[in-house]
Write an enzyme that holds these catalytic residues in place. Structure first.
Site, PDB file in Angstrom:
ATOM      1  N   ARG A   1     -11.326  -9.598  -4.730  1.00 24.62           N
ATOM      2  CA  ARG A   1     -11.067  -9.803  -3.456  1.00 24.62           C
ATOM      3  C   ARG A   1     -12.708 -10.240  -2.890  1.00 24.62           C
ATOM      4  O   ARG A   1     -12.255 -10.850  -1.645  1.00 24.62           O
ATOM      5  CB  ARG A   1     -11.234  -8.210  -2.609  1.00 24.62           C
ATOM      6  CG  ARG A   1      -9.947  -7.512  -2.928  1.00 24.62           C
ATOM      7  CD  ARG A   1      -9.745  -6.015  -2.894  1.00 24.62           C
ATOM      8  NE  ARG A   1     -10.572  -5.064  -3.320  1.00 24.62           N
ATOM      9  CZ  ARG A   1      -9.486  -4.040  -4.344  1.00 24.62           C
ATOM     10  NH1 ARG A   1      -8.536  -4.033  -4.435  1.00 24.62           N
ATOM     11  NH2 ARG A   1     -10.521  -3.355  -4.528  1.00 24.62           N
TER      12      ARG A   1
ATOM     13  N   PHE B   1       2.351  -7.867  -1.373  1.00 21.93           N
ATOM     14  CA  PHE B   1       2.386  -6.491  -2.582  1.00 21.93           C
ATOM     15  C   PHE B   1       0.563  -5.847  -1.440  1.00 21.93           C
ATOM     16  O   PHE B   1       0.123  -5.865  -2.928  1.00 21.93           O
ATOM     17  CB  PHE B   1       2.100  -6.703  -4.078  1.00 21.93           C
ATOM     18  CG  PHE B   1       3.634  -7.481  -3.904  1.00 21.93           C
ATOM     19  CD1 PHE B   1       4.644  -6.951  -4.492  1.00 21.93           C
ATOM     20  CD2 PHE B   1       3.378  -8.370  -4.659  1.00 21.93           C
ATOM     21  CE1 PHE B   1       6.163  -7.515  -5.391  1.00 21.93           C
ATOM     22  CE2 PHE B   1       4.504  -9.241  -5.642  1.00 21.93           C
ATOM     23  CZ  PHE B   1       5.217  -8.573  -5.375  1.00 21.93           C
TER      24      PHE B   1
ATOM     25  N   ASP C   1       4.518  -5.012   1.767  1.00 24.51           N
ATOM     26  CA  ASP C   1       4.609  -4.060   0.797  1.00 24.51           C
ATOM     27  C   ASP C   1       6.221  -3.080   1.449  1.00 24.51           C
ATOM     28  O   ASP C   1       6.422  -3.408   2.596  1.00 24.51           O
ATOM     29  CB  ASP C   1       3.236  -3.202   0.896  1.00 24.51           C
ATOM     30  CG  ASP C   1       3.132  -2.600  -0.346  1.00 24.51           C
ATOM     31  OD1 ASP C   1       2.599  -2.878  -0.938  1.00 24.51           O
ATOM     32  OD2 ASP C   1       3.994  -1.508  -0.392  1.00 24.51           O
TER      33      ASP C   1
ATOM     34  N   ASP D   1       0.031  -9.858  -5.536  1.00 24.93           N
ATOM     35  CA  ASP D   1      -1.120  -8.594  -6.510  1.00 24.93           C
ATOM     36  C   ASP D   1       0.106  -7.637  -6.625  1.00 24.93           C
ATOM     37  O   ASP D   1       0.727  -6.343  -6.141  1.00 24.93           O
ATOM     38  CB  ASP D   1      -2.297  -8.417  -6.054  1.00 24.93           C
ATOM     39  CG  ASP D   1      -2.882  -7.022  -6.211  1.00 24.93           C
ATOM     40  OD1 ASP D   1      -3.034  -7.492  -7.003  1.00 24.93           O
ATOM     41  OD2 ASP D   1      -3.322  -6.085  -5.612  1.00 24.93           O
TER      42      ASP D   1
ATOM     43  N   CYS E   1      -1.667  -7.543 -13.564  1.00 25.33           N
ATOM     44  CA  CYS E   1      -2.089  -5.645 -13.877  1.00 25.33           C
ATOM     45  C   CYS E   1      -1.576  -5.500 -14.914  1.00 25.33           C
ATOM     46  O   CYS E   1      -2.368  -4.136 -15.499  1.00 25.33           O
ATOM     47  CB  CYS E   1      -2.035  -5.099 -12.982  1.00 25.33           C
ATOM     48  SG  CYS E   1      -0.771  -4.489 -12.596  1.00 25.33           S
TER      49      CYS E   1
END
Length: 400
Positions: free
Chosen positions: A214, A230, A252, A301, A341
């Site tokens: 970030r 996201f 989101d 993300d 991730c």
């Protein structure tokens, strides 16, 4: 403690011998002596050579998780205190500890447990029966060690509500450890303030692993128009706003996450610059494209599209689709920040997928940065599962 001995089959235990911490059920030849699931056993190779001490659970395919490789290092309270102390001393050297991951399971040689620190609150996730039994001692020692540095823990909340506990023969659990407290906790990271909901937020309440990523994004946001996909509770979007973006749109699918993101924007006095919309990203991006929207920076993300090897093919399709859509929304010479991730989305496969997306979008990518998870989430080279986050920043150029 080691009256029960787990003996490996001849030729097995390759992961363990390479420095890993797991012994699988199909690697075991015999278990001799009395034991209870969750208890400590010794592990020997087929020829009787001592391999380590760990906790056993015959309900799990990962039957033994190793805690110590030294015969003289028995699993005592003193042993656990030393493990916790080393984890804390490491964090003090590598990260801002006002909010960070204090214990990261196998990577801190305490398999099956995660402990996050949000200001003066701890959140614990315990996913293995053996470490669950050691959890009270680990938490007691952790509070003692933090107190030595003048840090008083106001409260502890447990978020052991993952379904994976059932594979260990345990029920999911969430609730207070000790006295109840306000579970909406204010933290500050990279100069951005957040309210973290440790009771009902995702995982332990906030994704600390992207902290440095970030911060990296902040450097390319000043004066820019930014799209954050996201967004969850708005972390990348708010970093962009704080860095001087002229407008930020966060997207989101979770209405609860968007409400929290909007509250975080107000907390940082960024509500005029940083806006949020509740929508499915896969449906929203084509809509933006149809409207002819363009952004200086698009951030992707997503959650883990795959949590097992069996679903990797479908995950590839998802990553390819969002990256292709995201690239099409970037102005010529603008930037794309994109990540995965999922441990099972291996670095080479992710790179190949992004390359295919660029070809489909008729874009040229110039890699600016490749990053991984923040150093309070270290990855142990012998424990591949501890390496999961891959993060790229690209400049996106029109095909020439």
């Amino acid at each position: 403690m080691d009256e029960a001995v787990v003996t490996l089959k001849k030729g097995e235990g390759r992961t363990l011998k390479a420095g890993g911490m797991w012994v699988f059920d199909n690697e075991i030849d015999a278990v001799k002596g009395e034991f209870q699931n969750g208890g400590i056993v010794a592990v020997h190779d087929f020829d009787g050579y001592f391999m380590g001490y760990g906790f056993i659970n015959t309900n799990s395919k990962i039957t033994v998780r190793i805690l110590s490789r030294r015969k003289e290092s028995r699993i005592t309270e003193e042993f656990l205190e030393e493990r916790v102390r080393r984890a804390w001393e490491y964090r003090k050297q590598v990260i801002d500890t006002s909010c960070c991951r204090l214990i990261f399971g196998e990577a801190d040689f305490l398999p099956g447990i995660v402990i996050d620190k949000f200001s003066d609150v701890l959140v614990v996730e315990s996913l293995a029966l053996g470490i669950d039994r050691l959890k009270p001692v680990i938490l007691e020692k952790l509070q003692k060690i933090l107190a030595e540095d003048g840090i008083t823990v106001r409260g502890i909340y447990e978020r052991s509500d993952a379904k994976v506990r059932k594979k260990e023969g345990m029920e999911p659990f969430k609730g207070f450890i000790g006295e109840p407290f306000d579970t909406k906790v204010e933290i500050s990271e990279n100069g951005v303030k957040y309210i973290v909901d440790v009771e009902d937020g995702q995982k332990t309440g906030f994704f600390l692993d992207q902290k440095n990523n970030r911060a990296a994004v902040q450097r390319i946001c000043k004066g820019k128009r930014v799209l954050d996909c996201f967004t969850h509770t708005g972390s990348f979007a708010l970093n962009a706003g704080l860095a001087g973006a002229v407008s930020v749109l966060g997207v989101d699918a979770s209405a609860a996450a968007v409400r929290q993101a909007e509250e975080n924007a107000r907390l940082n006095r960024l509500e005029e610059t940083v806006k949020f919309v509740c929508a499915d990203v896969f449906e929203f991006l084509p809509e933006l494209e149809k409207r002819g929207e363009k952004f200086d920076l698009v951030i992707l993300d997503p959650p883990a599209f795959t949590k097992s090897r069996n679903s990797v093919k479908n995950a590839v399709k998802g990553y390819r689709e969002i990256n292709l859509r995201g690239m099409r929304l970037v102005k010529d010479g603008g930037f794309l920040a994109t990540c995965s991730c999922s441990h099972f989305m291996e670095p080479e496969l992710l790179a190949k997928t992004i390359k295919e997306a660029a070809r489909g979008a008729h874009k040229r990518l110039r890699q600016t940065e490749f990053r991984t998870q923040a150093p309070d989430h270290p990855f142990l080279w012998a424990a591949e599962e501890s390496y999961y986050l891959k993060f790229y920043i690209f400049q996106v150029c029109e095909d020439v």
